[in-house]
Scaffold this motif. Structure first.
Motif, PDB file in Angstrom:
ATOM      1  N   PHE A 179       0.837  -1.213   0.000  1.00 46.96           N
ATOM      2  CA  PHE A 179       0.000   0.000   0.000  1.00 46.96           C
ATOM      3  C   PHE A 179       0.869   1.260   0.000  1.00 46.96           C
ATOM      4  CE2 PHE A 179      -3.280  -2.666   2.530  1.00 46.96           C
ATOM      5  CZ  PHE A 179      -3.655  -3.308   1.359  1.00 46.96           C
ATOM      6  N   PHE A 180       1.959   1.228   0.773  1.00 46.26           N
ATOM      7  CA  PHE A 180       2.857   2.388   0.794  1.00 46.26           C
ATOM      8  C   PHE A 180       3.513   2.592  -0.567  1.00 46.26           C
ATOM      9  CE2 PHE A 180       3.035   1.042   5.363  1.00 46.26           C
ATOM     10  CZ  PHE A 180       2.378   2.146   5.875  1.00 46.26           C
ATOM     11  N   ILE A 181       3.942   1.498  -1.187  1.00 48.25           N
ATOM     12  CA  ILE A 181       4.567   1.601  -2.516  1.00 48.25           C
ATOM     13  C   ILE A 181       3.557   2.135  -3.530  1.00 48.25           C
ATOM     14  CG2 ILE A 181       5.655   0.289  -4.369  1.00 48.25           C
ATOM     15  CD1 ILE A 181       6.698  -1.634  -2.246  1.00 48.25           C
ATOM     16  N   ARG A 182       2.319   1.665  -3.436  1.00 45.64           N
ATOM     17  CA  ARG A 182       1.284   2.108  -4.368  1.00 45.64           C
ATOM     18  C   ARG A 182       1.035   3.603  -4.259  1.00 45.64           C
ATOM     19  NH1 ARG A 182      -4.522  -0.306  -3.254  1.00 45.64           N
ATOM     20  NH2 ARG A 182      -4.278   1.107  -1.473  1.00 45.64           N
ATOM     21  N   THR A 183       0.963   4.121  -3.029  1.00 45.07           N
ATOM     22  CA  THR A 183       0.756   5.559  -2.845  1.00 45.07           C
ATOM     23  C   THR A 183       1.939   6.361  -3.371  1.00 45.07           C
ATOM     24  OG1 THR A 183      -0.580   5.102  -0.877  1.00 45.07           O
ATOM     25  CG2 THR A 183       0.261   7.346  -1.144  1.00 45.07           C
ATOM     26  N   ARG A 217      13.929   3.844 -15.642  1.00 44.32           N
ATOM     27  CA  ARG A 217      14.655   4.450 -16.758  1.00 44.32           C
ATOM     28  C   ARG A 217      15.333   5.749 -16.345  1.00 44.32           C
ATOM     29  NH1 ARG A 217      13.600   8.404 -20.452  1.00 44.32           N
ATOM     30  NH2 ARG A 217      14.514   8.169 -22.546  1.00 44.32           N
ATOM     31  N   ASN A 218      14.668   6.544 -15.505  1.00 47.85           N
ATOM     32  CA  ASN A 218      15.196   7.852 -15.147  1.00 47.85           C
ATOM     33  C   ASN A 218      15.977   7.860 -13.841  1.00 47.85           C
ATOM     34  OD1 ASN A 218      13.867  10.060 -17.101  1.00 47.85           O
ATOM     35  ND2 ASN A 218      12.380   8.447 -16.749  1.00 47.85           N
ATOM     36  N   GLN A 219      15.617   6.996 -12.893  1.00 47.13           N
ATOM     37  CA  GLN A 219      16.298   6.934 -11.598  1.00 47.13           C
ATOM     38  C   GLN A 219      16.576   5.484 -11.232  1.00 47.13           C
ATOM     39  OE1 GLN A 219      13.536   8.940  -9.006  1.00 47.13           O
ATOM     40  NE2 GLN A 219      14.038  10.958  -9.783  1.00 47.13           N
ATOM     41  N   PRO A 220      17.407   4.796 -12.001  1.00 48.99           N
ATOM     42  CA  PRO A 220      17.596   3.356 -11.766  1.00 48.99           C
ATOM     43  C   PRO A 220      18.227   3.031 -10.427  1.00 48.99           C
ATOM     44  CG  PRO A 220      19.184   4.182 -13.380  1.00 48.99           C
ATOM     45  CD  PRO A 220      18.218   5.290 -13.123  1.00 48.99           C
ATOM     46  N   PHE A 221      19.245   3.805 -10.019  1.00 51.85           N
ATOM     47  CA  PHE A 221      19.918   3.502  -8.757  1.00 51.85           C
ATOM     48  C   PHE A 221      18.998   3.756  -7.566  1.00 51.85           C
ATOM     49  CE2 PHE A 221      23.604   4.208 -11.526  1.00 51.85           C
ATOM     50  CZ  PHE A 221      24.347   3.080 -11.212  1.00 51.85           C
ATOM     51  N   THR A 222      18.195   4.828  -7.616  1.00 48.49           N
ATOM     52  CA  THR A 222      17.278   5.129  -6.523  1.00 48.49           C
ATOM     53  C   THR A 222      16.253   4.016  -6.343  1.00 48.49           C
ATOM     54  OG1 THR A 222      17.526   7.499  -6.943  1.00 48.49           O
ATOM     55  CG2 THR A 222      15.625   6.802  -5.645  1.00 48.49           C
ATOM     56  N   VAL A 223      15.682   3.533  -7.439  1.00 44.65           N
ATOM     57  CA  VAL A 223      14.679   2.474  -7.366  1.00 44.65           C
ATOM     58  C   VAL A 223      15.300   1.186  -6.843  1.00 44.65           C
ATOM     59  CG1 VAL A 223      13.096   1.054  -8.733  1.00 44.65           C
ATOM     60  CG2 VAL A 223      13.298   3.497  -9.201  1.00 44.65           C
ATOM     61  N   ASN A 224      16.489   0.837  -7.341  1.00 46.09           N
ATOM     62  CA  ASN A 224      17.108  -0.419  -6.934  1.00 46.09           C
ATOM     63  C   ASN A 224      17.548  -0.395  -5.478  1.00 46.09           C
ATOM     64  OD1 ASN A 224      19.471  -2.637  -7.050  1.00 46.09           O
ATOM     65  ND2 ASN A 224      18.063  -2.927  -8.754  1.00 46.09           N
ATOM     66  N   TYR A 225      18.143   0.702  -5.050  1.00 48.82           N
ATOM     67  CA  TYR A 225      18.552   0.807  -3.645  1.00 48.82           C
ATOM     68  C   TYR A 225      17.335   0.818  -2.718  1.00 48.82           C
ATOM     69  CZ  TYR A 225      23.416   1.742  -4.855  1.00 48.82           C
ATOM     70  OH  TYR A 225      24.699   1.627  -5.319  1.00 48.82           O
ATOM     71  N   SER A 226      16.260   1.472  -3.128  1.00 51.52           N
ATOM     72  CA  SER A 226      15.038   1.473  -2.319  1.00 51.52           C
ATOM     73  C   SER A 226      14.478   0.061  -2.185  1.00 51.52           C
ATOM     74  CB  SER A 226      13.990   2.397  -2.945  1.00 51.52           C
ATOM     75  OG  SER A 226      14.475   3.724  -3.041  1.00 51.52           O
ATOM     76  N   ALA A 227      14.500  -0.697  -3.282  1.00 52.08           N
ATOM     77  CA  ALA A 227      14.018  -2.082  -3.231  1.00 52.08           C
ATOM     78  C   ALA A 227      14.882  -2.926  -2.296  1.00 52.08           C
ATOM     79  CB  ALA A 227      14.016  -2.682  -4.638  1.00 52.08           C
TER      80      ALA A 227
END
Length: 430
Positions: A179-183, A217-227
Motif C-alpha cells: 500500500f505504501f509503494i502504491r501511494t 529508466r530515469n532513476q535506476p539507482f534510486t529504485v534499486n537501492y530502495s528495493a
C-alpha cells in the motif's frame, strides 16, 4: 453541351465567397479528437479526488502499521498486557476506518475511469483489488485473540514452542508495504491524469508497472537501492517474528530476537553469501528465507544490469572521447618525432666531432629506431581514430539528412490534406 441556365448556375457558384480553410476543422487533430472523448478538466478533478482518498488511506495505514509494530514488541517480551489491549482496540478501530476508506478509494477510482470513457459492469479487476485489500486489513492483530497461542514441536529445542495468534497476524504488515509503494507511485510525476491521456494516444496503459518502468529508466539507482532497503527491513521484521518461539526458550545460538541479527541474515542470504553464522530453524522462517533468496537474486542482478548500462558512453560522450584520444595521440606523435630529431642531431654532431665511442653511437641508433617504431604505431592509431571520427560524423550527417527528408514529407502531407479539404468543400457546395 451545357445549357444557358447551367452556365449561369456555375458562374454564380464561382462568384460566391468561399469559407476560409483555416476556420474549418483539421483533417486529423489529436487534441480535438481527444476532447471529444473526454474533458481533461473533469477527468483531472476526478483523479485529484481519487489521489486525495488514497492519501487518506495512506495516513490510516501508517497509523495502523506503527501501532502493530509497537504491539509486536509488547507481545514478544510479554509485557504490559493492559496497554497492549488498549493498543489492540485502537488498531481494531483504525482498521474499520481503513476498510471504509478502501471502499471509498475504490469508488473514486471507478468514477475517475468512468469519466475517461471506461465502462464497468459485473465483478471487475477493481473489485478483486478491493477484496484483497480488505483481507489484508482484516488479517491484523485483534483484541479478541490476545490470549490465544498455537503450540508445535521443533527438533532444535526440547519441549513445546508456541506462536501467539496476534504475533502471526503481525506478518501481514509485509503485505501492507504494498500500500505504501502504491501511494508513492500514484503521487509520482509518471502517474497522473495527463500521463494516462498521453498513454491512451499511443495505445499504452498508464498503470503502476508503467510508472515503475519510467522510474527505472530515469532513476535506476534510486529504485534499486530502495528495493534493497525494503527487502532488508521488511523481511528482517518477518524473520524475527518467525523465529520468536525458539528465541523465547534459547537465545544462546541464532539469536533472532535482535533486529540487527535478523537484518544481517537477510543481507547475507539475499546477496548469496550465506556465512552460516545465523540460520532459520522454523518452517515459517525457512519459507521467508526462500522468498528472500528469490527476491534478493532479482534485486542484485538488476543492480548489475543497471551498473553495466550506466557504464556505456552516450553518443555525445563517445564523440568527446574520440576527440580527446585524437588530441592525445597527436601530442604523443609530436613528442616522439621531437625525440627522433634530437637523437639524430646529436648523432650527426658527434659523428662530425668524433666525441662518441662506437658503443655509445650504437646505443643512440637503437634508441632512435625504438622511437621510430613507436611513432609509426602512434601514427596508425591516430589515423584509425580520425577515420572513426569521420565515420561518426558521416552517420550523424546521414541522420540529419533523413530528418530533413521526413520534414519535407510532413510538409507535403499537410499540403495534400489541404488540397483534399478544398476538394471536399467544392464537392459539398455543388
Amino acid at each position: 453541351m451545357q445549357t444557358q441556365p447551367d452556365q449561369e448556375r456555375l458562374n454564380t457558384q464561382a462568384n460566391q465567397p468561399q469559407e476560409p480553410i483555416q476556420n474549418k476543422a483539421p483533417f486529423f487533430d489529436l487534441e480535438s479528437s481527444g476532447d471529444s472523448l473526454e474533458d481533461g478538466r473533469v477527468t483531472n478533478l476526478y483523479f485529484q479526488r481519487f489521489r486525495m482518498m488514497d492519501l487518506s488511506f495512506f495516513v490510516f495505514n501508517l497509523i495502523g502499521t506503527g501501532l502493530t509494530v509497537i504491539t509486536l514488541e509488547l507481545i514478544h517480551y510479554d509485557q504490559q498486557q493492559e496497554a497492549r489491549l488498549v493498543i489492540l482496540w485502537v488498531i481494531f478501530i483504525s482498521n474499520l476506518i481503513l476498510m471504509g476508506l478502501a471502499v471509498v478509494r475504490n469508488q473514486a477510482k471507478i468514477k475517475w475511469r468512468e469519466s475517461k470513457g471506461d465502462v464497468y459492469s459485473g465483478f471487475t479487476k477493481e473489485h478483486v483489488e478491493l477484496l484483497m485489500e480488505i483481507i489484508i486489513i482484516v488479517a491484523s492483530p485483534l483484541p479478541f485473540l490476545d490470549s490465544i497461542s498455537f503450540y508445535f514441536t521443533n527438533n532444535f529445542v526440547d519441549g513445546d514452542v508456541y506462536y501467539y495468534a496476534n504475533e502471526l497476524l503481525c506478518l501481514t504488515l509485509a503485505f501492507r508495504v504494498i500500500f505504501f509503494i502504491r501511494t508513492t507511485l500514484l503521487n509520482s510525476y509518471w502517474h497522473s491524469n495527463r500521463t494516462d491521456r498521453v498513454c491512451s494516444l499511443y495505445a499504452s496503459q498508464a498503470d503502476y508497472m508503467f510508472t515503475i518502468k519510467s522510474l527505472m529508466r530515469n532513476q535506476p539507482f534510486t529504485v534499486n537501492y530502495s528495493a534493497m532497503i525494503l527487502l532488508i527491513f521488511v523481511f528482517g521484521y518477518c524473520l524475527r517474528i518467525c523465529e520468536s518461539p525458539l528465541n523465547r526458550i534459547d537465545v544462546s545460538s541464532n539469536d533472532f530476537s535482535s533486529y540487527a541479527n535478523s537484518m544481517w541474515c537477510v543481507i547475507v542470504t539475499s546477496t548469496t553469501l550465506g556465512y552460516g553464522d545465523y540460520y532459520t530453524r522454523t518452517l515459517l522462517g525457512r519459507i521467508v528465507m526462500s522468498v528472500v533468496c528469490i527476491l534478493g537474486n532479482f534485486v542484485v542482478s538488476s543492480m548489475i544490469v543497471i551498473i553495466t548500462n550506466e557504464s556505456y558512453l552516450t553518443t555525445l560522450e563517445n564523440k568527446v572521447v574520440i576527440l580527446i584520444d585524437r588530441l592525445s595521440l597527436k601530442k604523443q606523435m609530436q613528442q616522439e618525432a621531437a625525440m627522433i630529431i634530437t637523437i639524430f642531431g646529436r648523432m650527426h654532431y658527434a659523428k662530425r666531432h668524433l666525441d662518441l665511442t662506437e658503443d655509445e653511437f650504437t646505443d643512440m641508433s637503437k634508441k632512435m629506431k625504438k622511437y621510430a617504431i613507436q611513432l609509426k604505431l602512434t601514427t596508425r592509431k591516430y589515423v584509425a581514430a580520425r577515420a572513426l571520427g569521420s565515420q561518426l560524423e558521416e552517420i550523424n550527417s546521414g541522420f540529419n539528412s533523413l530528418k530533413e527528408n521526413l520534414k519535407q514529407t510532413s510538409q507535403l502531407q499537410e499540403e495534400l490534406i489541404k488540397a483534399n479539404e478544398n476538394l471536399i468543400y467544392k464537392i459539398d457546395n455543388k
